[in-house]
Scaffold this motif. Structure first.
Motif, short mmCIF file in Angstrom:
data_model
loop_
_atom_site.label_atom_id
_atom_site.label_comp_id
_atom_site.label_asym_id
_atom_site.label_seq_id
_atom_site.Cartn_x
_atom_site.Cartn_y
_atom_site.Cartn_z
N THR A 85 0.71 18.19 -10.91
CA THR A 85 0.33 19.40 -10.94
C THR A 85 1.05 20.14 -11.17
O THR A 85 1.12 21.44 -11.97
N ARG A 86 2.47 19.95 -11.87
CA ARG A 86 3.06 20.15 -12.60
C ARG A 86 2.75 20.93 -14.03
O ARG A 86 3.00 22.36 -14.25
N TRP A 87 2.36 19.68 -15.00
CA TRP A 87 1.43 19.85 -15.86
C TRP A 87 0.72 21.18 -15.99
O TRP A 87 0.76 22.28 -16.98
N LEU A 88 -0.18 21.48 -14.40
CA LEU A 88 -1.77 22.08 -14.41
C LEU A 88 -1.15 23.32 -14.29
O LEU A 88 -1.60 24.31 -14.66
N VAL A 89 0.26 22.91 -13.53
CA VAL A 89 0.19 25.18 -13.31
C VAL A 89 1.06 25.17 -14.06
O VAL A 89 1.20 26.25 -14.71
N ASN A 90 1.93 24.41 -15.35
CA ASN A 90 2.87 25.08 -16.76
C ASN A 90 1.21 25.67 -17.05
O ASN A 90 1.19 26.52 -17.99
N ALA A 91 0.98 24.84 -17.97
CA ALA A 91 -0.69 24.95 -18.68
C ALA A 91 -1.25 26.11 -17.72
O ALA A 91 -2.26 27.27 -18.43
N GLU A 92 -1.45 26.19 -16.89
CA GLU A 92 -2.27 27.13 -16.32
C GLU A 92 -1.18 28.77 -16.67
O GLU A 92 -1.54 29.76 -16.45
N ARG A 93 -0.03 28.48 -16.49
CA ARG A 93 1.23 30.09 -16.77
C ARG A 93 0.80 30.09 -18.00
O ARG A 93 0.86 31.47 -18.32
N ASN A 94 0.84 29.60 -18.96
CA ASN A 94 1.26 29.56 -20.05
C ASN A 94 0.02 29.84 -20.50
O ASN A 94 -0.56 31.25 -21.78
N THR A 95 -1.82 29.46 -19.69
CA THR A 95 -3.07 30.30 -20.63
C THR A 95 -2.75 31.54 -19.62
O THR A 95 -3.42 32.55 -20.83
N SER A 96 -2.04 32.16 -18.70
CA SER A 96 -2.41 33.06 -18.27
C SER A 96 -1.49 33.86 -18.97
O SER A 96 -1.61 35.47 -19.47
N ILE A 122 0.79 -1.09 -0.16
CA ILE A 122 0.06 0.04 0.10
C ILE A 122 0.82 1.34 -0.46
O ILE A 122 0.58 2.32 -0.78
N ALA A 123 2.17 1.55 1.04
CA ALA A 123 3.14 2.35 0.93
C ALA A 123 3.18 2.48 -0.82
O ALA A 123 3.72 3.65 -1.02
N TRP A 124 4.24 1.94 -0.95
CA TRP A 124 3.98 1.94 -2.69
C TRP A 124 4.16 2.22 -3.02
O TRP A 124 3.72 3.35 -4.53
N LYS A 125 2.40 1.42 -3.61
CA LYS A 125 1.00 2.63 -4.05
C LYS A 125 0.75 3.84 -3.87
O LYS A 125 0.84 4.63 -4.73
N LEU A 126 0.59 3.83 -2.61
CA LEU A 126 0.45 5.50 -2.72
C LEU A 126 2.40 6.05 -3.41
O LEU A 126 1.55 7.44 -3.48
N ARG A 127 3.26 5.43 -3.23
CA ARG A 127 3.66 6.92 -3.60
C ARG A 127 3.95 7.05 -4.58
O ARG A 127 4.68 8.28 -5.45
N GLN A 128 4.61 5.55 -5.68
CA GLN A 128 3.73 5.79 -6.98
C GLN A 128 2.33 7.02 -7.27
O GLN A 128 2.19 8.12 -8.20
N ALA A 129 1.16 6.92 -6.42
CA ALA A 129 -0.06 7.63 -6.94
C ALA A 129 0.58 9.04 -6.62
O ALA A 129 0.06 9.93 -7.00
N LYS A 130 2.16 9.58 -5.83
CA LYS A 130 2.28 10.83 -5.13
C LYS A 130 3.25 11.21 -6.14
O LYS A 130 2.93 12.37 -6.93
N ARG A 131 3.85 10.20 -6.66
CA ARG A 131 4.26 10.73 -8.05
C ARG A 131 3.63 11.78 -9.31
O ARG A 131 3.92 12.22 -9.53
N SER A 132 2.97 10.76 -8.92
CA SER A 132 2.24 10.58 -10.58
C SER A 132 1.25 12.20 -10.64
O SER A 132 0.90 12.76 -11.85
N LEU A 133 0.55 12.33 -8.98
CA LEU A 133 -0.20 13.37 -8.46
C LEU A 133 0.49 14.46 -9.20
O LEU A 133 0.38 15.84 -8.96
N ARG A 134 2.39 14.36 -8.68
CA ARG A 134 3.03 16.14 -8.71
C ARG A 134 2.79 16.16 -9.77
O ARG A 134 3.30 17.26 -10.40
N ARG A 135 3.57 15.00 -11.20
CA ARG A 135 3.29 15.21 -12.09
C ARG A 135 2.39 15.70 -12.57
O ARG A 135 2.29 16.91 -13.71
#
Length: 112
Positions: free
Chosen positions: A34-45, A19-32
């Motif tokens: 988040t970065r993509w969404l922040v970049n998209a928001e910055r470009n859109t802005s 479960i800890a391993w899966k949560l770590r993978q989910a955390k990495r996916s969410l981090r990626r």
């Protein structure tokens, strides 16, 4: 009994590790993501930073165009009235003039 407890603890630890391993993978996916969404928001802005100016410019152009169309509408009405007047004059010009019957003449003789 001790073996059963130790086996249960090992199985539970392995489950928690998975479960800890899966949560770590989910955390990495969410981090990626988040970065993509922040970049998209910055470009859109950045792209839309001048949008309010252009929207106001477009609205003023539309209002100006509507004013022009309204002016053309009044001009079109005047042209339509003038055309109707011309048609009336043409119709009256084509009509043969008929003499107006004199009905007052016999009455005048009666009065006289």
């Amino acid at each position: 009994m001790v073996i059963a407890v130790i086996s249960f603890n090992i199985a539970l630890a392995a489950l928690c590790l998975g479960i800890a391993w899966k949560l770590r993978q989910a955390k990495r996916s969410l981090r990626r993501a988040t970065r993509w969404l922040v970049n998209a928001e910055r470009n859109t802005s950045r792209v839309l930073s001048r949008a309010p100016y252009h929207i106001l410019l477009g609205q003023s152009g539309v209002q100006y165009g509507r004013g022009q169309i309204a002016g053309l509408g009044a001009l079109q009405q005047q042209i339509a009235r003038f055309a109707a007047l011309l048609k009336l004059l043409q119709w009256m010009g084509r009509r043969p003039l008929q003499p107006i019957p004199r009905r007052l003449a016999p009455r005048a003789k009666l009065l006289g």
